[in-house]
Design an enzyme around this catalytic site. Structure first.
Site, PDB file in Angstrom:
ATOM      1  N   ARG A 152       0.828  -1.208   0.000  1.00 34.30           N
ATOM      2  CA  ARG A 152       0.000   0.000   0.000  1.00 34.30           C
ATOM      3  C   ARG A 152       0.865   1.262   0.000  1.00 34.30           C
ATOM      4  O   ARG A 152       0.370   2.372   0.170  1.00 34.30           O
ATOM      5  CB  ARG A 152      -0.930  -0.002   1.220  1.00 34.30           C
ATOM      6  CG  ARG A 152      -1.892  -1.172   1.275  1.00 34.30           C
ATOM      7  CD  ARG A 152      -2.784  -1.241   0.047  1.00 34.30           C
ATOM      8  NE  ARG A 152      -3.718  -0.126   0.001  1.00 34.30           N
ATOM      9  CZ  ARG A 152      -4.167   0.437  -1.119  1.00 34.30           C
ATOM     10  NH1 ARG A 152      -3.718   0.018  -2.292  1.00 34.30           N
ATOM     11  NH2 ARG A 152      -5.016   1.436  -1.072  1.00 34.30           N
ATOM     12  N   GLY A 153       2.170   1.088  -0.220  1.00 33.84           N
ATOM     13  CA  GLY A 153       3.067   2.234  -0.310  1.00 33.84           C
ATOM     14  C   GLY A 153       2.985   2.916  -1.666  1.00 33.84           C
ATOM     15  O   GLY A 153       2.320   2.443  -2.596  1.00 33.84           O
ATOM     16  N   LYS A 167      19.239   0.234   4.292  1.00 33.36           N
ATOM     17  CA  LYS A 167      18.924  -0.144   2.912  1.00 33.36           C
ATOM     18  C   LYS A 167      20.133  -0.814   2.262  1.00 33.36           C
ATOM     19  O   LYS A 167      19.998  -1.806   1.524  1.00 33.36           O
ATOM     20  CB  LYS A 167      18.501   1.085   2.102  1.00 33.36           C
ATOM     21  CG  LYS A 167      17.041   1.449   2.193  1.00 33.36           C
ATOM     22  CD  LYS A 167      16.186   0.450   1.425  1.00 33.36           C
ATOM     23  CE  LYS A 167      14.755   0.882   1.304  1.00 33.36           C
ATOM     24  NZ  LYS A 167      13.938  -0.084   0.542  1.00 33.36           N
TER      25      LYS A 167
END
Length: 366
Positions: free
Chosen positions: A23-24, A170
């Site tokens: 849902r990003g 990341k």
């Protein structure tokens, strides 16, 4: 939801894929593109108990796909292997986009989601015999927040010191994904988008909130590589297509790829183009040297961190030292490897992307 409960509604020739963090911003566009292709049925995984759709989604392709079974929503936390395993059962490809808001500099939270969460995704892929894993990384993993980058490629090393928790974790997640390539017949690669914009992104609403006021930080000469969100999605799809072939998996498996619009331009000129498309005329143009901005920003951050944070307030994004420095440095990337090895080519120009984005916000608001 039990995957078997939608078997009768499946499209016969389509394969299942899963999108974590579904849902990003980027993930929403990716899910729609996967469904639009007709080649995929999509498991959308995210933290919410249900998929709350925007009106445009409910009445569009996503809403229809959720109703007829071409898409299924799973409430799944990347920190929970059991939940991921259920969501990945029978899945051919996983697009791992889940991440923490980069403006939240809580290292423990970033590590839990970006590093431990990625370990869990890889583990669940092995359990479920997933064939392909595409990780949504960031071009910022090679940025130290101090030195500018100009036309750098994937040979650029990670910095000795990262400028925030987001980029550090990341980068660690990237290493995990690259090392996982070839283990248990799983083929992987990492996509490194540059500064993403598009409907649902933050850049246009942030600019619109300042009603056309222009303040240029530093000398105003720095360039950036903005990329329209549909081009980022296209990069993911190109990577999946290549990795599913034996030759492509050998050539591109375990690698990272920068994805840009291949139109680097002056950052301030780009922002001005967005504002003009929104209909704002420049009220004034103020150029503030970095040596003036830095102490002002540090003082504002100190006030928020020492006093106002107790009331749940945090420094406005536009006034953080991280944003100030970012706004004065070159950050451009060479994506020739993606072009040559993945067959990537931008499908939406920068100008057209800005036009579509501003029209969206004019119609639906921020």
């Amino acid at each position: 939801m039990d995957p078997s409960s939608v078997e009768s509604l499946e499209v016969p020739d389509a394969r299942w894929c899963a999108v974590t963090g579904g849902r990003g911003f980027v993930a929403r566009h990716l899910v729609v593109a996967l469904l639009r292709s007709g080649d995929w049925r999509v498991r959308i995984t995210d933290l919410g108990s249900v998929a709350v759709l925007e009106p445009t989604e409910n009445d569009g392709l996503l809403g229809a796909a959720l109703r007829d079974g071409r898409a299924v929503y799973f409430s799944a936390d990347v920190c929970q292997v059991a939940q991921l395993t259920q969501a990945f059962e029978g899945v051919d490809t996983v697009f791992h986009t889940a991440s923490v808001d980069h403006n939240n500099n809580n290292f423990q939270l970033h590590y839990k989601v970006n590093v431990d969460g990625t370990k869990n995704v890889i583990h669940a892929c092995h359990i479920c015999k997933v064939k392909t894993l595409i990780y949504t990384s960031s071009s910022a993993v090679v940025f130290d927040g101090v030195h500018g980058l100009f036309d750098v490629d994937e040979s650029t090393p990670y910095p000795d010191k990262f400028h925030d928790a987001y980029t550090e974790t990341k980068a660690q997640a990237e290493k995990l994904v690259m090392r996982a390539n070839g283990i248990n017949e799983l083929h992987t690669c990492c996509i490194r988008p540059t500064t993403i914009f598009g409907p649902g992104g933050r850049i246009v609403p942030l600019l619109a909130s300042y009603r056309g006021i222009r303040i240029i930080m530093g000398d105003g000469r720095n360039s950036d590589d903005f990329v329209y969100v549909e081009n980022v999605v296209h990069g993911h799809l190109c990577a999946e297509k290549i990795l599913r072939t034996k030759e492509g998996a050998t050539k591109s498996g375990g690698k990272t790829y920068f994805i840009t619009n291949m139109e680097p331009m002056n950052m301030w000129a780009f922002l001005n183009m967005v504002l003009e498309d929104l209909g704002y005329r420049s009220r004034f143009r103020l150029r503030i040297p970095l040596y003036v901005l830095k102490p002002i920003t540090w003082f504002i951050e100190w006030i928020y961190n020492k006093i106002l944070s107790r009331y749940g307030l945090r420094t406005p994004e536009v006034l953080t030292s991280k944003t100030i420095v970012y706004g004065t440095l070159n950050r451009t990337f060479n994506c020739n490897n993606a072009v040559e090895q993945l067959g990537y080519k931008p499908i939406v120009s920068l100008k057209d992307g800005v036009k579509m984005t501003t029209e969206f916000y004019k119609q639906f608001g921020a």
